[in-house]
Design an enzyme around this catalytic site. Sequence first.
Site, PDB file in Angstrom:
ATOM      1  N   ASP A 135      -5.342  -9.805  -8.067  1.00 37.55           N
ATOM      2  CA  ASP A 135      -5.580  -9.011  -9.263  1.00 37.55           C
ATOM      3  C   ASP A 135      -4.308  -8.333 -10.216  1.00 37.55           C
ATOM      4  O   ASP A 135      -4.121  -8.595 -11.208  1.00 37.55           O
ATOM      5  CB  ASP A 135      -6.621  -7.786  -8.927  1.00 37.55           C
ATOM      6  CG  ASP A 135      -6.217  -7.234  -7.531  1.00 37.55           C
ATOM      7  OD1 ASP A 135      -5.220  -7.548  -6.837  1.00 37.55           O
ATOM      8  OD2 ASP A 135      -7.152  -6.624  -7.106  1.00 37.55           O
ATOM      9  N   GLU A 166     -12.246   0.962 -10.329  1.00 36.33           N
ATOM     10  CA  GLU A 166     -11.781   0.042 -11.566  1.00 36.33           C
ATOM     11  C   GLU A 166     -12.743   0.160 -12.710  1.00 36.33           C
ATOM     12  O   GLU A 166     -12.226   0.027 -13.733  1.00 36.33           O
ATOM     13  CB  GLU A 166     -11.718  -1.371 -10.861  1.00 36.33           C
ATOM     14  CG  GLU A 166     -10.581  -1.712 -10.033  1.00 36.33           C
ATOM     15  CD  GLU A 166     -10.868  -1.154  -8.451  1.00 36.33           C
ATOM     16  OE1 GLU A 166     -12.049  -0.705  -8.182  1.00 36.33           O
ATOM     17  OE2 GLU A 166      -9.924  -0.886  -7.645  1.00 36.33           O
ATOM     18  N   ARG A 173       0.850   3.722  -3.112  1.00 39.79           N
ATOM     19  CA  ARG A 173       0.297   5.007  -3.083  1.00 39.79           C
ATOM     20  C   ARG A 173       1.030   6.206  -2.837  1.00 39.79           C
ATOM     21  O   ARG A 173       0.986   7.200  -3.248  1.00 39.79           O
ATOM     22  CB  ARG A 173      -0.806   5.087  -1.830  1.00 39.79           C
ATOM     23  CG  ARG A 173      -1.954   4.078  -1.917  1.00 39.79           C
ATOM     24  CD  ARG A 173      -2.692   4.253  -0.748  1.00 39.79           C
ATOM     25  NE  ARG A 173      -3.850   2.953  -0.738  1.00 39.79           N
ATOM     26  CZ  ARG A 173      -4.869   3.030  -0.302  1.00 39.79           C
ATOM     27  NH1 ARG A 173      -5.622   4.080  -0.220  1.00 39.79           N
ATOM     28  NH2 ARG A 173      -5.567   1.947  -0.564  1.00 39.79           N
ATOM     29  N   THR A 227      -1.070   0.735 -10.072  1.00 37.18           N
ATOM     30  CA  THR A 227      -2.282   0.244  -9.658  1.00 37.18           C
ATOM     31  C   THR A 227      -2.920   1.149  -8.738  1.00 37.18           C
ATOM     32  O   THR A 227      -4.092   0.701  -8.383  1.00 37.18           O
ATOM     33  CB  THR A 227      -2.046  -1.162  -9.170  1.00 37.18           C
ATOM     34  OG1 THR A 227      -3.458  -1.814  -9.145  1.00 37.18           O
ATOM     35  CG2 THR A 227      -1.539  -1.263  -7.839  1.00 37.18           C
ATOM     36  N   GLU A 251       0.935  -1.127   0.028  1.00 40.16           N
ATOM     37  CA  GLU A 251       0.216   0.014   0.003  1.00 40.16           C
ATOM     38  C   GLU A 251       0.912   1.240   0.056  1.00 40.16           C
ATOM     39  O   GLU A 251       0.478   2.259  -0.693  1.00 40.16           O
ATOM     40  CB  GLU A 251      -1.009  -0.017   1.163  1.00 40.16           C
ATOM     41  CG  GLU A 251      -1.882  -1.275   1.325  1.00 40.16           C
ATOM     42  CD  GLU A 251      -2.956  -1.076  -0.012  1.00 40.16           C
ATOM     43  OE1 GLU A 251      -3.073  -0.060  -0.625  1.00 40.16           O
ATOM     44  OE2 GLU A 251      -3.963  -1.740  -0.093  1.00 40.16           O
TER      45      GLU A 251
END
Length: 489
Positions: A258, A394, A128, A480, A124
């Site tokens: 994913d 998404e 980010r 992502t 994360e």
Amino acid sequence: DFDTNVEDSLEKKRVKPVDEQAEQVKQVAEPNYPKFSGPTNDRMRAVQMAMKHAWSGYKQFAWGHDHLRPIAKSFTEWMNCGLTIIDSLDTLLIMGMDEEFAEAKTWVETKLNFDQDRYVSLFETTIRVVGGLLSAFHLTGDRLFLQKAEDIGSRLTGAFDSPSPIPFSDVNMKTRKGKSPSWGSDSSLSEVSSIQLEFRDLARATNNDSYEKAAFRISEHIHNIGCNAHEGLCDMFLSTVDGKFKSDTAITFGARADSYYEYLLKQWLQTGKKIDWLLEDYKKSMTSMIKLLLRQSEPNKLTFVGELLNGRNFSPKMDHLVCFLPGTLALGVQNGLPPEHLEIAKNLSKTCREMYSTLTGLAPEIVHFNMIPGTKEPDVIIKPLDAHCLLRPEAFEAWFYLHAVTGDTIYQEWGWEAFQAIEKFAKVQYGYSSVNNVKKIPVQYKDMMESFFLAESLKYLYLLFADEPLIKLNEYVFNTEGHPLPIYK
Ligand SMILES: *[C@@H]1O[C@H](CO)[C@@H](O)[C@H](O)[C@H]1NC(C)=O
Ligand SMILES: *[C@@H]1O[C@H](CO)[C@@H](O)[C@H](O)[C@H]1NC(C)=O
């Protein structure tokens, strides 16, 4: 190639006066930063207004904290590093919100401090924080952002000191010690395989290849041990002790798996299409996805991607997270992958649109599909525990790619309808809030504004509505978390 750079080719034909030639040499020496002049149509203006509204609520009640709680007029802390500010930097730039960007930059310069005795998620924080800072660096050339990216990036490398090539999921920002989560010694597939775009970019921007090597070693390891039990589809957990997959977990394109598939393609693109095995693994996994997971619902034959529970039993369950896949498939086709992938992408993106056909027009976190012919049940079933909506990006991401690749304006219409549902049901006085149940009016708020709402949801909607491509897909690859990073030629 949809990138018709008309202005460039006109430029080349003109003979330049001497001082203009000197100017051009300077431009070659320095990277050519994209210019963003703000919205050019009403829909873009509406999304920019939404960003301004989200930003002002955050600024008033959560400034310098990670997430806004717009109802309580408060905040929550997670990494304790002004996450919403960092995740929003490039969105502010792209939307031409220069004043807000300037105040965000001042905060980064004067207040951002990673030297904290606190465990954070490697994944994360990479997507980010490292991703957000790097894209701000690439869109401005301001080395402040690169220095901050390297500061946190080097702290995160402590997670790589595990007994195997699989890193720890958590790492202490001050001591740089890695650790496993409290529930065991495993790391998630998607988490360990979706940090490579960021660490490679950090390595190349700082000229220190140790970052790229440390992260890419994980991808190489997964490639070497292979996902052979399911023909290129991987189990969702890897042991940090022996580096092996846990067998018989769920085979899914949703949570915990994913972005492994997404980063196979995107790493191949980022490195100039030179690392063949990334493409081979991507192709193989897509072929198996089609064979093992792609099905159609009843009665309306919606194409969806299900899961294999315990590696065997098919479950017609699809996370909203899986809606990244049509976007990735379309991006692949743009780069020479089989046209069949575009047909599947179109079908899946339509299914993602169907997920928004609820009372509120917002999509739930998870849906199940009806597979029994001849029943009166609808195609899409929303179970009570799955009905919440975090305003995830998404589907907007998918429609952005599908629109970019096909030129079909239907994707802009779908995005506009979803955006209006957000305005109607998720907008509150001091920002936007996740909601508890997309099938219930009046809505109940979860009282949380996720940083990805600003980093991705609003960014992809804005880009979807743009008259001209603002970020060219042959020059940048989005990580992502929706942060654009440059493609290396
Ligand atoms: C490269 O980065 C690593 C990890 O932060 C660091 O230990 C090393 O000193 C750096 N190398 C150089 C030449 O700066
Ligand atoms: C897409 O959906 C249509 C309509 O259900 C179907 O006929 C077609 O076979 C699907 N294509 C692919 C590649 O899944």
